[in-house]
Design a protein around this motif. Structure first.
Motif, PDB file in Angstrom:
ATOM      1  N   ASP A 254       0.827  -1.206   0.000  1.00 45.76           N
ATOM      2  CA  ASP A 254       0.000   0.000   0.000  1.00 45.76           C
ATOM      3  C   ASP A 254       0.861   1.256   0.000  1.00 45.76           C
ATOM      4  OD1 ASP A 254      -2.421  -1.323  -0.061  1.00 45.76           O
ATOM      5  OD2 ASP A 254      -2.681  -1.327   2.106  1.00 45.76           O
ATOM      6  N   ALA A 255       1.929   1.254   0.779  1.00 45.03           N
ATOM      7  CA  ALA A 255       2.815   2.417   0.829  1.00 45.03           C
ATOM      8  C   ALA A 255       3.421   2.697  -0.541  1.00 45.03           C
ATOM      9  CB  ALA A 255       3.914   2.194   1.871  1.00 45.03           C
ATOM     10  N   HIS A 256       3.837   1.644  -1.233  1.00 50.63           N
ATOM     11  CA  HIS A 256       4.423   1.814  -2.571  1.00 50.63           C
ATOM     12  C   HIS A 256       3.373   2.304  -3.565  1.00 50.63           C
ATOM     13  CE1 HIS A 256       8.636   0.229  -2.488  1.00 50.63           C
ATOM     14  NE2 HIS A 256       8.220  -0.167  -1.300  1.00 50.63           N
ATOM     15  N   ARG A 257       2.155   1.814  -3.451  1.00 47.90           N
ATOM     16  CA  ARG A 257       1.097   2.287  -4.355  1.00 47.90           C
ATOM     17  C   ARG A 257       0.836   3.778  -4.139  1.00 47.90           C
ATOM     18  NH1 ARG A 257      -4.330  -0.579  -4.606  1.00 47.90           N
ATOM     19  NH2 ARG A 257      -4.368   0.435  -6.636  1.00 47.90           N
ATOM     20  N   LEU A 258       0.804   4.197  -2.896  1.00 47.76           N
ATOM     21  CA  LEU A 258       0.567   5.610  -2.602  1.00 47.76           C
ATOM     22  C   LEU A 258       1.711   6.472  -3.124  1.00 47.76           C
ATOM     23  CD1 LEU A 258      -0.822   5.289   1.041  1.00 47.76           C
ATOM     24  CD2 LEU A 258      -2.113   5.974  -0.987  1.00 47.76           C
ATOM     25  N   ARG A 259       2.936   6.016  -2.948  1.00 45.64           N
ATOM     26  CA  ARG A 259       4.087   6.796  -3.422  1.00 45.64           C
ATOM     27  C   ARG A 259       4.069   6.900  -4.941  1.00 45.64           C
ATOM     28  NH1 ARG A 259       6.031  10.832  -3.239  1.00 45.64           N
ATOM     29  NH2 ARG A 259       8.111  11.240  -4.041  1.00 45.64           N
ATOM     30  N   GLN A 260       3.792   5.780  -5.607  1.00 46.96           N
ATOM     31  CA  GLN A 260       3.747   5.785  -7.071  1.00 46.96           C
ATOM     32  C   GLN A 260       2.645   6.710  -7.580  1.00 46.96           C
ATOM     33  OE1 GLN A 260       3.334   1.617  -7.897  1.00 46.96           O
ATOM     34  NE2 GLN A 260       5.476   1.164  -7.399  1.00 46.96           N
ATOM     35  N   ALA A 261       1.543   6.809  -6.830  1.00 43.72           N
ATOM     36  CA  ALA A 261       0.431   7.666  -7.244  1.00 43.72           C
ATOM     37  C   ALA A 261       0.789   9.138  -7.165  1.00 43.72           C
ATOM     38  CB  ALA A 261      -0.795   7.393  -6.368  1.00 43.72           C
ATOM     39  N   MET A 262       1.847   9.478  -6.414  1.00 43.80           N
ATOM     40  CA  MET A 262       2.224  10.881  -6.251  1.00 43.80           C
ATOM     41  C   MET A 262       3.543  11.230  -6.923  1.00 43.80           C
ATOM     42  SD  MET A 262       1.035  11.684  -2.313  1.00 43.80           S
ATOM     43  CE  MET A 262       1.678  10.193  -1.554  1.00 43.80           C
TER      44      MET A 262
ATOM     45  N   GLU B  40      -0.510   1.725  10.239  1.00 40.37           N
ATOM     46  CA  GLU B  40       0.654   0.935   9.851  1.00 40.37           C
ATOM     47  C   GLU B  40       1.246   1.449   8.542  1.00 40.37           C
ATOM     48  OE1 GLU B  40       3.568  -2.059   9.950  1.00 40.37           O
ATOM     49  OE2 GLU B  40       2.235  -1.256  11.494  1.00 40.37           O
ATOM     50  N   ILE B  41       0.395   1.834   7.600  1.00 40.08           N
ATOM     51  CA  ILE B  41       0.872   2.361   6.320  1.00 40.08           C
ATOM     52  C   ILE B  41       1.684   3.634   6.538  1.00 40.08           C
ATOM     53  CG2 ILE B  41       0.124   3.446   4.160  1.00 40.08           C
ATOM     54  CD1 ILE B  41      -2.288   1.471   4.224  1.00 40.08           C
ATOM     55  N   ILE B  42       1.228   4.499   7.433  1.00 38.18           N
ATOM     56  CA  ILE B  42       1.963   5.740   7.722  1.00 38.18           C
ATOM     57  C   ILE B  42       3.380   5.428   8.191  1.00 38.18           C
ATOM     58  CG2 ILE B  42       2.092   7.702   9.309  1.00 38.18           C
ATOM     59  CD1 ILE B  42      -0.998   7.760   9.267  1.00 38.18           C
ATOM     60  N   VAL B  43       3.504   4.454   9.085  1.00 34.93           N
ATOM     61  CA  VAL B  43       4.817   4.078   9.615  1.00 34.93           C
ATOM     62  C   VAL B  43       5.692   3.484   8.515  1.00 34.93           C
ATOM     63  CG1 VAL B  43       6.020   2.523  11.199  1.00 34.93           C
ATOM     64  CG2 VAL B  43       3.942   3.707  11.948  1.00 34.93           C
ATOM     65  N   VAL B  44       5.131   2.557   7.741  1.00 37.48           N
ATOM     66  CA  VAL B  44       5.900   1.862   6.708  1.00 37.48           C
ATOM     67  C   VAL B  44       6.292   2.823   5.581  1.00 37.48           C
ATOM     68  CG1 VAL B  44       5.813   0.040   4.960  1.00 37.48           C
ATOM     69  CG2 VAL B  44       4.913  -0.387   7.255  1.00 37.48           C
ATOM     70  N   TYR B  45       5.418   3.756   5.241  1.00 38.98           N
ATOM     71  CA  TYR B  45       5.725   4.750   4.206  1.00 38.98           C
ATOM     72  C   TYR B  45       6.994   5.512   4.576  1.00 38.98           C
ATOM     73  CZ  TYR B  45       4.777   8.460   0.751  1.00 38.98           C
ATOM     74  OH  TYR B  45       4.850   9.334  -0.308  1.00 38.98           O
ATOM     75  N   ASN B  46       7.092   5.906   5.827  1.00 34.43           N
ATOM     76  CA  ASN B  46       8.278   6.626   6.286  1.00 34.43           C
ATOM     77  C   ASN B  46       9.510   5.726   6.259  1.00 34.43           C
ATOM     78  OD1 ASN B  46       9.927   7.404   9.142  1.00 34.43           O
ATOM     79  ND2 ASN B  46       9.521   9.091   7.720  1.00 34.43           N
ATOM     80  N   GLN B  47       9.346   4.451   6.631  1.00 39.55           N
ATOM     81  CA  GLN B  47      10.465   3.516   6.632  1.00 39.55           C
ATOM     82  C   GLN B  47      10.960   3.235   5.215  1.00 39.55           C
ATOM     83  OE1 GLN B  47       8.683   0.175   8.623  1.00 39.55           O
ATOM     84  NE2 GLN B  47       9.193   0.909  10.676  1.00 39.55           N
ATOM     85  N   GLU B  48      10.033   3.107   4.285  1.00 39.23           N
ATOM     86  CA  GLU B  48      10.388   2.757   2.918  1.00 39.23           C
ATOM     87  C   GLU B  48      11.004   3.918   2.146  1.00 39.23           C
ATOM     88  OE1 GLU B  48       9.631  -0.469   1.039  1.00 39.23           O
ATOM     89  OE2 GLU B  48       9.971  -0.933   3.153  1.00 39.23           O
ATOM     90  N   PHE B  49      10.516   5.128   2.377  1.00 42.57           N
ATOM     91  CA  PHE B  49      10.909   6.255   1.523  1.00 42.57           C
ATOM     92  C   PHE B  49      11.587   7.408   2.266  1.00 42.57           C
ATOM     93  CE2 PHE B  49       7.005   4.323  -0.277  1.00 42.57           C
ATOM     94  CZ  PHE B  49       7.589   3.730  -1.382  1.00 42.57           C
TER      95      PHE B  49
ATOM     96  N   LEU C 250       4.002  10.578   4.838  1.00 38.84           N
ATOM     97  CA  LEU C 250       2.850  10.463   3.944  1.00 38.84           C
ATOM     98  C   LEU C 250       1.961  11.698   4.030  1.00 38.84           C
ATOM     99  CD1 LEU C 250       1.037   8.944   1.999  1.00 38.84           C
ATOM    100  CD2 LEU C 250       0.140   7.617   3.937  1.00 38.84           C
ATOM    101  N   GLU C 251       1.722  12.184   5.229  1.00 34.99           N
ATOM    102  CA  GLU C 251       0.862  13.354   5.389  1.00 34.99           C
ATOM    103  C   GLU C 251       1.427  14.557   4.633  1.00 34.99           C
ATOM    104  OE1 GLU C 251      -1.048  16.100   8.996  1.00 34.99           O
ATOM    105  OE2 GLU C 251      -0.140  14.148   9.432  1.00 34.99           O
ATOM    106  N   ASN C 252       2.724  14.768   4.732  1.00 34.50           N
ATOM    107  CA  ASN C 252       3.348  15.901   4.033  1.00 34.50           C
ATOM    108  C   ASN C 252       3.257  15.754   2.522  1.00 34.50           C
ATOM    109  OD1 ASN C 252       4.017  16.957   6.497  1.00 34.50           O
ATOM    110  ND2 ASN C 252       6.178  16.383   6.413  1.00 34.50           N
ATOM    111  N   ASP C 253       3.428  14.529   2.035  1.00 32.42           N
ATOM    112  CA  ASP C 253       3.335  14.308   0.587  1.00 32.42           C
ATOM    113  C   ASP C 253       1.921  14.541   0.081  1.00 32.42           C
ATOM    114  OD1 ASP C 253       5.996  13.792   0.312  1.00 32.42           O
ATOM    115  OD2 ASP C 253       5.817  11.618   0.156  1.00 32.42           O
ATOM    116  N   LEU C 254       0.927  14.131   0.852  1.00 32.56           N
ATOM    117  CA  LEU C 254      -0.466  14.375   0.449  1.00 32.56           C
ATOM    118  C   LEU C 254      -0.756  15.874   0.406  1.00 32.56           C
ATOM    119  CD1 LEU C 254      -2.313  11.604   2.513  1.00 32.56           C
ATOM    120  CD2 LEU C 254      -2.012  11.663   0.030  1.00 32.56           C
ATOM    121  N   ILE C 255      -0.218  16.611   1.354  1.00 30.37           N
ATOM    122  CA  ILE C 255      -0.413  18.064   1.380  1.00 30.37           C
ATOM    123  C   ILE C 255       0.233  18.722   0.162  1.00 30.37           C
ATOM    124  CG2 ILE C 255       0.227  20.187   2.608  1.00 30.37           C
ATOM    125  CD1 ILE C 255      -0.048  18.571   5.225  1.00 30.37           C
TER     126      ILE C 255
END
Length: 332
Positions: A107-115, A139-148, A152-157
């Motif tokens: 899910d974290a990778h899908r969100l990153r790819q979408a942005m 959990e996605i919020i934590v993993v997003y930070n670990q992976e990239f 996530l919140e800042n990227d969405l903004i």
């Protein structure tokens, strides 16, 4: 991990039966042995035997695939995902690499790819955020930070704007304000009145819609939305279409559709995106152990053709076989 692995690898037929009451299409592989699978995968990678790679990796649960990756690391001294990336290309590479991620990583990778890159894929952002539980989102919020190494919140903004940003952040950080499992008729009445009044005047107020839809549980919202439709004499979808615009309209409609019937929403998304490999891959991987059977049923009703047949028609070769393995069966 050792206890978990032993439990997984000694699962009896009786233990396996309980999984068949779920709505996923991928179930624990009987008589699972991670070391045997790792050896088979190692030989398949050396021979570039795509059929074997597809057969093994699409017929194991995510937990079992993680154990295969661990066994492969011990056997070959290399990371399985790295070897898959080296051996494969195109859609099949993307799919098998996705299968080897944990659900939150995927899910974290899908969100990153979408942005990433030019433009933002709002539909993928909404699909992931609207169909995950509060615990999954945390959990996605934590993993997003670990992976990239990013928040996530800042990227969405940075990638969205105005009320659409407010909606996404409210979904991402939703805190339930009503007691789950308790029917609060007074709160239902207040919520219906709040939503109706927000679209009654000349100036539409999106804030009450965002707040109510992201701070109540699904059962409560089902009652609110049904009552609202009765009061207003039109569907909630039509209300949103008539009173909101742009990305906010898309976001509110997606959120409502996912609340009312998640499998039907996903079936619509598959039907509208069957030619888009990323959307198909995203749904089949993420829902294969959760509710893909229900999605298949809704797809058949919606499209008048089975999801299995649609995948068979749209994709070819090893990628087709992998998608069909995740889908599992024809619906007639």
């Amino acid at each position: 991990m050792e206890i978990f692995q032993k439990a997984m690898e000694t699962m009896s037929p009786a233990d396996d039966e309980m999984w068949w009451g779920t709505l996923g299409t991928v179930r624990p592989f009987p008589n699972f042995n991670s070391e045997r699978d790792a050896r088979e995968v190692q030989v398949a990678l050396e021979k570039k035997d795509m059929n074997t790679l597809v057969r093994v990796l699409t017929n194991r649960t995510n937990a079992q695939r993680q154990l295969v990756a661990q066994a492969y690391r011990s056997l070959a001294g290399k990371e399985l995902s790295a070897m898959l990336k080296k051996c494969l290309t195109g859609g099949l590479q993307d799919l098998l690499l996705g299968l080897m991620m944990t659900p939150s990583q995927f899910d974290a990778h899908r969100l990153r790819q979408a942005m990433e890159g030019l433009g933002t894929d709002e539909e993928t952002l909404l699909e992931v955020l609207c169909t995950r539980s509060r615990e999954q989102l945390k959990e996605i919020i934590v993993v997003y930070n670990q992976e990239f190494g990013r928040y996530l919140e800042n990227d969405l903004i940075s990638e969205t704007s105005k009320d659409f940003t407010k909606l996404l952040l409210a979904i991402l950080t939703k805190e339930q304000e009503n007691l789950p499992g308790v029917i609060d008729y007074e709160l239902i009445d207040r919520d219906v009145k709040t939503l109706a009044e927000a679209v009654n005047g000349k100036k539409v107020d999106s804030a009450p819609w965002i707040k109510v839809l992201t701070t109540r549980d699904a059962d409560h919202l089902d009652r609110v939305l049904l009552r609202l439709e009765s009061v207003k004499g039109e569907t909630v979808d039509k209300m949103i279409h008539n009173h909101f615009s742009g990305d906010l309209r898309l976001g509110l409609r997606t959120l409502v559709h996912s609340i009312q019937n998640t499998p039907l929403y996903l079936a619509h998304r598959l039907h509208n995106s069957i030619k888009k490999g990323a959307a198909v891959r995203g749904i089949l991987v993420s829902r294969s152990e959760e509710d893909l059977l229900s999605v298949r049923v809704e797809y058949r009703r919606l499209a008048q053709v089975s999801l299995y047949s649609a995948l068979q028609k749209e994709f070819k070769g090893d990628l087709q076989q992998a998608y069909l393995a995740l889908c599992q069966a024809e619906d007639v």
